[in-house]
Scaffold this motif. Structure first.
Motif, PDB file in Angstrom:
ATOM      1  N   ASP A  33       0.842  -1.197   0.000  1.00  0.00           N
ATOM      2  CA  ASP A  33       0.000   0.000   0.000  1.00  0.00           C
ATOM      3  C   ASP A  33       0.876   1.246   0.000  1.00  0.00           C
ATOM      4  OD1 ASP A  33      -3.077   0.888   1.351  1.00  0.00           O
ATOM      5  OD2 ASP A  33      -1.446   2.320   1.187  1.00  0.00           O
ATOM      6  N   ARG A  34       0.734   2.065  -1.024  1.00  0.00           N
ATOM      7  CA  ARG A  34       1.458   3.329  -1.091  1.00  0.00           C
ATOM      8  C   ARG A  34       0.533   4.505  -0.847  1.00  0.00           C
ATOM      9  NH1 ARG A  34      -0.625   5.068  -5.534  1.00  0.00           N
ATOM     10  NH2 ARG A  34      -0.684   3.914  -7.450  1.00  0.00           N
ATOM     11  N   GLY A  54      -1.917   4.847   1.860  1.00  0.00           N
ATOM     12  CA  GLY A  54      -2.019   5.239   3.262  1.00  0.00           C
ATOM     13  C   GLY A  54      -3.320   5.958   3.573  1.00  0.00           C
ATOM     14  N   ILE A  85      -5.917   2.854   4.511  1.00  0.00           N
ATOM     15  CA  ILE A  85      -5.085   1.780   5.055  1.00  0.00           C
ATOM     16  C   ILE A  85      -5.933   0.780   5.832  1.00  0.00           C
ATOM     17  CG2 ILE A  85      -4.419   2.860   7.237  1.00  0.00           C
ATOM     18  CD1 ILE A  85      -1.991   1.020   4.945  1.00  0.00           C
ATOM     19  N   SER A  94      -7.107  -1.653   3.364  1.00  0.00           N
ATOM     20  CA  SER A  94      -5.980  -2.510   2.975  1.00  0.00           C
ATOM     21  C   SER A  94      -5.703  -3.570   4.038  1.00  0.00           C
ATOM     22  CB  SER A  94      -4.725  -1.662   2.753  1.00  0.00           C
ATOM     23  OG  SER A  94      -4.869  -0.840   1.622  1.00  0.00           O
ATOM     24  N   SER A 118       3.178  -1.271   4.009  1.00  0.00           N
ATOM     25  CA  SER A 118       2.912   0.125   3.659  1.00  0.00           C
ATOM     26  C   SER A 118       4.235   0.797   3.340  1.00  0.00           C
ATOM     27  CB  SER A 118       2.235   0.833   4.838  1.00  0.00           C
ATOM     28  OG  SER A 118       2.081   2.199   4.546  1.00  0.00           O
ATOM     29  N   SER A 126       2.257   7.364   1.850  1.00  0.00           N
ATOM     30  CA  SER A 126       0.980   7.924   2.266  1.00  0.00           C
ATOM     31  C   SER A 126       0.544   8.995   1.269  1.00  0.00           C
ATOM     32  CB  SER A 126       1.090   8.495   3.679  1.00  0.00           C
ATOM     33  OG  SER A 126      -0.190   8.835   4.165  1.00  0.00           O
ATOM     34  N   THR A 137       2.120  -6.716   9.644  1.00  0.00           N
ATOM     35  CA  THR A 137       2.173  -5.371   9.073  1.00  0.00           C
ATOM     36  C   THR A 137       3.612  -4.874   9.114  1.00  0.00           C
ATOM     37  OG1 THR A 137       1.742  -4.281  11.189  1.00  0.00           O
ATOM     38  CG2 THR A 137      -0.182  -4.799   9.826  1.00  0.00           C
ATOM     39  N   PHE A 155       6.152  -1.324   7.757  1.00  0.00           N
ATOM     40  CA  PHE A 155       6.310  -0.052   7.065  1.00  0.00           C
ATOM     41  C   PHE A 155       7.689  -0.064   6.434  1.00  0.00           C
ATOM     42  CE2 PHE A 155       7.497   4.398   6.590  1.00  0.00           C
ATOM     43  CZ  PHE A 155       6.400   4.859   5.874  1.00  0.00           C
TER      44      PHE A 155
END
Length: 154
Positions: free
Chosen positions: A18-19, A21, A25, A28, A40, A43, A76, A78
Motif C-alpha cells: 500500500d502506497r 495510506g 489503510i 488494505s 505500507s 501515504s 504489518t 512499514f
C-alpha cells in the motif's frame, strides 16, 4: 468516506503493498489472509494535508505497530523508502536485497501484480488521472511506446 475494499480473491491476499495510506489503510488491512502481510510504503492520500508532513506518516506507522499486536495472524510492516537519505549505503543494500527477492518471486510466478492499465510513455500525463482517482484497483503502468516500423529503402 471510506470505500468498500475490492479484491480479486474473495478469500483475501497473501501480501498487499500500500502506497496510498491515509484512511484507506484500514481497507488494505482487511485484505490479507491469516498469515498474510500488509506492507505500507507511503501515504499518497495525505500529501496535501495541511500541517506537518511527518504527522500522517507517524500516525500510519503507529497504526501498523498496533495492528501488528493483534492476534489475527496478519503481519504489518512499514517500508521506509526515505531512509536512504540518512544511511545511503546500508539502505541501497537492503533495497537491492528486498527488491531482488520481490523480482525473483515475480519472475517465478509466485506473486503477481494487479495491473489496472498500461499506458504508453508518450501519454504519461494521461496516466495520472486514473492513478490519482482512487477508483482503480491495481497499478497504472507506463510502457515503452510501440515502435513504428518504417519500410527499408530498396
Amino acid at each position: 468516506m471510506a470505500r468498500a475494499p475490492t479484491t480479486p480473491s474473495p478469500d483475501g491476499v497473501d501480501a498487499l503493498f500500500d502506497r496510498v495510506g491515509g484512511d484507506g489503510i484500514v481497507d488494505s488491512f482487511r485484505l490479507p489472509t491469516r498469515g498474510g502481510a500488509l506492507v505500507s510504503y507511503g501515504s499518497a492520500a495525505t500529501r496535501d494535508v495541511a500541517g506537518s508532513s511527518k504527522l500522517p506518516i507517524l500516525q500510519l506507522v503507529g497504526r501498523l505497530c498496533l495492528w501488528r499486536l493483534l492476534p489475527n495472524g496478519r503481519r504489518t510492516h512499514f517500508y521506509n523508502i526515505w531512509a536512504g537519505k540518512r544511511r545511503s549505503a546500508a539502505f541501497r543494500e537492503r533495497l537491492r536485497t528486498d527488491l531482488g527477492q520481490v523480482f525473483a518471486l515475480l519472475a517465478d510466478g509466485a506473486i503477481t501484480a494487479q495491473v489496472a492499465a498500461r499506458i504508453p510513455l508518450s501519454r504519461a500525463a494521461e496516466a495520472m488521472s486514473p492513478a490519482e482517482s482512487g477508483t482503480v484497483t491495481g497499478e497504472v503502468i507506463l510502457v515503452p511506446d510501440p515502435t513504428q516500423d518504417t519500410p527499408h529503402a530498396q
